[in-house]
Design an enzyme around this catalytic site. Structure first.
Site, PDB file in Angstrom:
ATOM      1  N   TYR A 144      -5.440   6.039   6.487  1.00  0.00           N
ATOM      2  CA  TYR A 144      -5.376   5.829   7.931  1.00  0.00           C
ATOM      3  C   TYR A 144      -3.941   6.044   8.378  1.00  0.00           C
ATOM      4  O   TYR A 144      -3.008   5.515   7.760  1.00  0.00           O
ATOM      5  CB  TYR A 144      -5.832   4.405   8.265  1.00  0.00           C
ATOM      6  N   ASP A 239       3.544   8.292   4.828  1.00  0.00           N
ATOM      7  CA  ASP A 239       3.269   7.267   5.830  1.00  0.00           C
ATOM      8  C   ASP A 239       3.487   5.919   5.145  1.00  0.00           C
ATOM      9  O   ASP A 239       2.611   5.400   4.460  1.00  0.00           O
ATOM     10  CB  ASP A 239       1.833   7.411   6.354  1.00  0.00           C
ATOM     11  N   LYS A 267       5.147  -1.754  11.153  1.00  0.00           N
ATOM     12  CA  LYS A 267       4.839  -3.072  10.602  1.00  0.00           C
ATOM     13  C   LYS A 267       6.103  -3.864  10.214  1.00  0.00           C
ATOM     14  O   LYS A 267       6.749  -4.388  11.106  1.00  0.00           O
ATOM     15  CB  LYS A 267       3.811  -2.933   9.482  1.00  0.00           C
TER      16      LYS A 267
HETATM   17  C1  LIG Z   1      -1.130   0.336  10.586  1.00  0.00           C
HETATM   18  C2  LIG Z   1      -0.913   1.725  10.152  1.00  0.00           C
HETATM   19  C3  LIG Z   1      -0.608   2.761  11.043  1.00  0.00           C
HETATM   20  C4  LIG Z   1      -0.653   2.568  12.524  1.00  0.00           C
HETATM   21  O1  LIG Z   1       0.277   1.646  12.979  1.00  0.00           O
HETATM   22  P1  LIG Z   1      -0.004   0.896  14.384  1.00  0.00           P
HETATM   23  O2  LIG Z   1       1.250   0.125  14.609  1.00  0.00           O
HETATM   24  O3  LIG Z   1      -1.228   0.083  14.188  1.00  0.00           O
HETATM   25  O4  LIG Z   1      -0.193   1.968  15.399  1.00  0.00           O
HETATM   26  C5  LIG Z   1      -0.281   3.994  10.532  1.00  0.00           C
HETATM   27  N1  LIG Z   1      -0.280   4.216   9.214  1.00  0.00           N
HETATM   28  C6  LIG Z   1      -0.578   3.266   8.316  1.00  0.00           C
HETATM   29  C7  LIG Z   1      -0.514   3.566   6.871  1.00  0.00           C
HETATM   30  C8  LIG Z   1      -0.937   1.992   8.760  1.00  0.00           C
HETATM   31  O5  LIG Z   1      -1.297   1.061   7.880  1.00  0.00           O
END
Ligand SMILES: *Cc1c(COP(=O)(O)O)cnc(C)c1O
Length: 427
Positions: A144, A239, A267
């Protein structure tokens, strides 16, 4: 457990907000029942509006590696808020946080702050396309990367939970530019890049996946991606929105020794406030406006409160032994859960302080494996834990997070509750 006030709020919320929530997994659809409404968070605990207390392993879905309302972060925020909440002009805080990120991620020579992980990923992809003058994006099934159009293709997390890997509203033309391959399958990447490598701008990956539950890269997978992308002039994007400052201070790049061309963060760097960042090699980031032709902007980007929480959080993470003691507690939880499962068809998969309990008898290495896990059992496991005051992720395809606020006693209590929860799951 009595949740009358939560029940009333949820009823009202459902009239006003789709599903009663502002992010789908919060609605508990994957596990049944209704969400509790939070009144406060403190350390490893959440208290709901009915006064019930929960030992929290969701940690706001990743940011809260220090636990809720860490006193030093709260104090820094209290002081900062009196100086104003947003200026739309540069601050020293942005420079301080950028330098801290750069120190943790040597591959990030230049970066830009945004307000969410989604925004970081969308921007990084645009930069990759602008830099390479190519269109296609390779991603992996079950990873994701936020809810940007081109990335909601075979995506994990809530998109997986709700069975809409291809969301309505995403133009087919956009989805066609995305190539989704099985995670951990280097041969598939080799074949794809040999076939259409000249059209591929970037390969994006969660180096340790959090969003189909925790799935680790096989030895050689990440270094193989590094080699293949370099050979084809394709940018490698890590990511690290979850793994950054989670697997190690320097994220997966430190943990696995594989540098990325572009890195997405979120995060933890926001310390519980909305922050994302994308950055990488200088020549690539020099494409970003106002230096280069790739446009990207944000009214609240680099927000002083968010930067303050980030700076203070990263400072605390640099405390000697921080990651070592977190590792010990997470390892104790992993071992305890495995013992509590008592040989049932359960796999506990962990990387540092992120872990998932899969109800399956084989190792989960890809989305196909994850999908085979028994979600009904996970739902019963979740509900039993919740009734015992332990809040695990309300979906199979999410990571549980151990924070520095979880004590050895908290872990022991969780393992005790898990014995009953595994029994409930098997029933
Ligand atoms: C949570 C997440 C996102 C998106 O971040 P948001 O702050 O929710 O938009 C993107 N990549 C990864 C791996 C994530 O866990």
């Amino acid at each position: 457990m009595q949740r009358e006030h939560s029940r009333r709020l949820f009823e009202e919320a459902q009239r006003l907000l789709p599903g009663g929530v502002d992010s789908p997994v919060r609605a508990f659809r994957a596990v049944g029942g209704e969400p509790f409404f939070v009144a406060r968070g403190e350390g490893a605990y959440l208290t709901d509006v009915d006064g019930n207390r929960y030992l929290d392993y969701v940690g706001s879905w990743g940011p809260l590696i220090l636990g809720h309302a860490h006193p030093a972060v709260v104090a820094a925020l209290r002081e900062a808020v009196g100086r104003g909440t947003s200026y739309g002009a540069p601050t020293e805080l942005e420079v301080t946080l950028a330098a801290a990120v750069q120190e943790a991620f040597p591959s990030v020579e230049m970066l830009r702050f945004v307000s969410s992980g989604t925004e970081a990923v969308m921007s990084a992809i645009r930069v990759a396309r602008g830099f390479t003058e190519r269109q296609k994006v390779v991603k992996f099934e079950g990873c994701y990367h936020g809810h940007g159009d081109g990335l909601l293709v075979r995506a994990g997390s809530g998109a997986a939970t709700f069975g809409v890997p291809d969301s309505a509203g995403v133009p087919a033309a956009v989805a066609r530019e995305t190539i989704a391959l099985p995670f951990n399958d280097l041969e598939a990447v080799r074949r794809a890049l040999e076939a259409v490598g000249r059209e591929v701008a970037c390969v994006i990956v969660e180096p340790v996946v959090g969003n189909m539950g925790v799935v680790l890269p096989r030895p050689g997978f990440l270094s193989g991606l590094r080699e293949l992308t370099a050979r084809h002039g394709v940018l490698l994007i890590f990511d690290e929105v979850i793994t950054g400052f989670r697997l190690a201070f320097g994220g997966a790049q430190e943990a696995f020794g594989v540098p990325a061309d572009l890195t997405c963060l979120g995060k933890i760097i926001g310390g519980g406030l909305p922050v994302g960042a994308f950055g990488g090699r200088r020549e690539i980031m020099e494409q970003v406006a106002p230096l280069g032709p790739v446009y990207q902007a944000g009214t609240l980007s680099g927000n002083p409160l968010a930067m303050t929480a980030g700076v203070e959080t990263l400072r605390l993470l640099k405390t000697t032994g921080f990651y070592k003691s977190l590792e010990e507690r997470a390892a104790a939880l992993e071992e305890g859960l495995r013992a509590a499962a008592a040989g049932g068809a359960v796999r506990v998969q962990r990387a540092a302080s992120m872990l998932t309990v899969f109800f399956t008898d084989r190792e989960v290495r890809s989305w196909n494996d994850a999908e085979r896990a028994d979600r009904q059992r996970y739902a019963r496991f979740f509900r039993s834990l919740l009734e015992q005051g332990v809040y695990f992720p309300p979906a199979q395809f999410e990571a549980a997070f151990v924070s520095a606020a979880h004590t050895a006693a908290d872990i022991a209590e969780t393992i005790r509750a898990a014995r009953a929860a595994f029994a409930a799951a098997a029933a």
